[in-house]
Scaffold this motif. Structure first.
Motif, mmCIF file in Angstrom:
data_model
loop_
_atom_site.group_PDB
_atom_site.id
_atom_site.type_symbol
_atom_site.label_atom_id
_atom_site.label_comp_id
_atom_site.label_asym_id
_atom_site.label_seq_id
_atom_site.Cartn_x
_atom_site.Cartn_y
_atom_site.Cartn_z
ATOM 1 N N PHE A 293 0.825 -1.201 0.000
ATOM 2 C CA PHE A 293 0.000 0.000 0.000
ATOM 3 C C PHE A 293 0.863 1.255 0.000
ATOM 4 N N LYS A 294 0.253 2.342 -0.439
ATOM 5 C CA LYS A 294 0.864 3.662 -0.379
ATOM 6 C C LYS A 294 0.257 4.377 0.824
ATOM 7 N N PRO A 295 0.864 5.471 1.272
ATOM 8 C CA PRO A 295 0.285 6.190 2.407
ATOM 9 C C PRO A 295 -1.131 6.691 2.098
ATOM 10 N N VAL A 296 -1.903 6.910 3.139
ATOM 11 C CA VAL A 296 -3.267 7.409 2.995
ATOM 12 C C VAL A 296 -3.207 8.789 2.346
ATOM 13 N N ARG A 297 -4.111 9.013 1.412
ATOM 14 C CA ARG A 297 -4.171 10.288 0.705
ATOM 15 C C ARG A 297 -5.490 10.967 1.022
ATOM 16 N N MET A 298 -5.500 12.292 0.844
ATOM 17 C CA MET A 298 -6.716 13.075 1.063
ATOM 18 C C MET A 298 -6.916 14.000 -0.124
ATOM 19 N N VAL A 299 -8.171 14.180 -0.505
ATOM 20 C CA VAL A 299 -8.498 15.084 -1.603
ATOM 21 C C VAL A 299 -9.859 15.712 -1.305
ATOM 22 N N PHE A 300 -9.995 16.988 -1.659
ATOM 23 C CA PHE A 300 -11.278 17.672 -1.520
ATOM 24 C C PHE A 300 -12.076 17.456 -2.798
ATOM 25 N N ILE A 301 -13.330 17.024 -2.655
ATOM 26 C CA ILE A 301 -14.200 16.750 -3.797
ATOM 27 C C ILE A 301 -15.519 17.475 -3.587
ATOM 28 N N ASP A 302 -16.035 18.067 -4.680
ATOM 29 C CA ASP A 302 -17.353 18.687 -4.642
ATOM 30 C C ASP A 302 -18.403 17.621 -4.887
ATOM 31 N N ILE A 303 -19.297 17.458 -3.916
ATOM 32 C CA ILE A 303 -20.328 16.423 -3.998
ATOM 33 C C ILE A 303 -21.684 17.110 -4.134
ATOM 34 N N PRO A 304 -22.484 16.730 -5.159
ATOM 35 C CA PRO A 304 -23.803 17.359 -5.317
ATOM 36 C C PRO A 304 -24.744 16.949 -4.186
ATOM 37 N N GLN A 305 -25.503 17.905 -3.714
ATOM 38 C CA GLN A 305 -26.470 17.695 -2.638
ATOM 39 C C GLN A 305 -27.879 17.609 -3.220
ATOM 40 N N PRO A 306 -28.861 17.112 -2.468
ATOM 41 C CA PRO A 306 -30.237 17.037 -2.971
ATOM 42 C C PRO A 306 -30.808 18.402 -3.338
ATOM 43 N N THR A 307 -30.289 19.460 -2.740
ATOM 44 C CA THR A 307 -30.776 20.817 -3.040
ATOM 45 C C THR A 307 -30.243 21.322 -4.370
ATOM 46 N N GLY A 308 -29.268 20.636 -4.952
ATOM 47 C CA GLY A 308 -28.685 21.065 -6.218
ATOM 48 C C GLY A 308 -27.358 21.782 -6.045
ATOM 49 N N LYS A 309 -27.043 22.170 -4.819
ATOM 50 C CA LYS A 309 -25.777 22.856 -4.571
ATOM 51 C C LYS A 309 -24.670 21.825 -4.375
#
Length: 157
Positions: free
Chosen positions: A93-109
């Motif tokens: 395995f490689k070290p744990v990675r983190m990334v910011f992702i935009d996730i759509p919400q039920p409101t559309g935002k």
């Protein structure tokens, strides 16, 4: 309206692209030393069995009237030893990675969330332990290279 030649060209180009992508997937990228942590398999003979089974149900404690006590479930379970094969797999395995992702919400935002993930690899290098009965009614673990299941493929690295 003569399209078969166009369809044939598209099919040939699609086949060439698929073949080049398959070739790219087969090439292994070399990583810098220390990036990939590899945990090698460590086979142990005592992992090929467990038992006897201890049954702790009070309902199973009874004295039979017409059969010997050794025929009760508690007494039979006390003599059972379960044998199983032990597969030894390599985990890398490689070290744990983190990334910011935009996730759509039920409101559309969109909502930005921090996602943690880990890149890993599991390889079957063989050398599995298989308990084999010996002539003196005991079992001896034997190293076996078992084949992969149908449809599975072994990565090269």
């Amino acid at each position: 309206m003569y399209r078969p030649r166009f369809v044939l060209c598209v099919a040939i180009i699609g086949g060439v692209l698929a073949a080049s992508r398959a070739a790219e997937a087969q090439t292994v990228r070399k990583l810098a030393p220390g990036i990939l942590t590899v945990i090698a398999p460590e086979p142990h003979e005592e992992e090929t069995f467990h038992g006897p089974i201890s049954v702790s149900l009070s309902k199973l404690d009874w004295t039979p009237n017409f059969t010997p006590r050794t025929d009760t479930l508690r007494e039979k379970a006390a003599r059972i030893i379960v044998r199983q094969d032990v597969w030894n797999l390599e985990f890398a395995f490689k070290p744990v990675r983190m990334v910011f992702i935009d996730i759509p919400q039920p409101t559309g935002k969109m909502q930005r969330k921090l996602i943690w993930y880990m890149v890993y690899r599991v390889r079957n290098l063989g050398g599995h332990l298989n308990p084999v009965p010996a002539t003196d009614e005991t079992y001896k673990p034997e190293m076996v290279d078992q084949a992969l299941s149908a449809g599975a493929s072994e990565p090269t690295n």
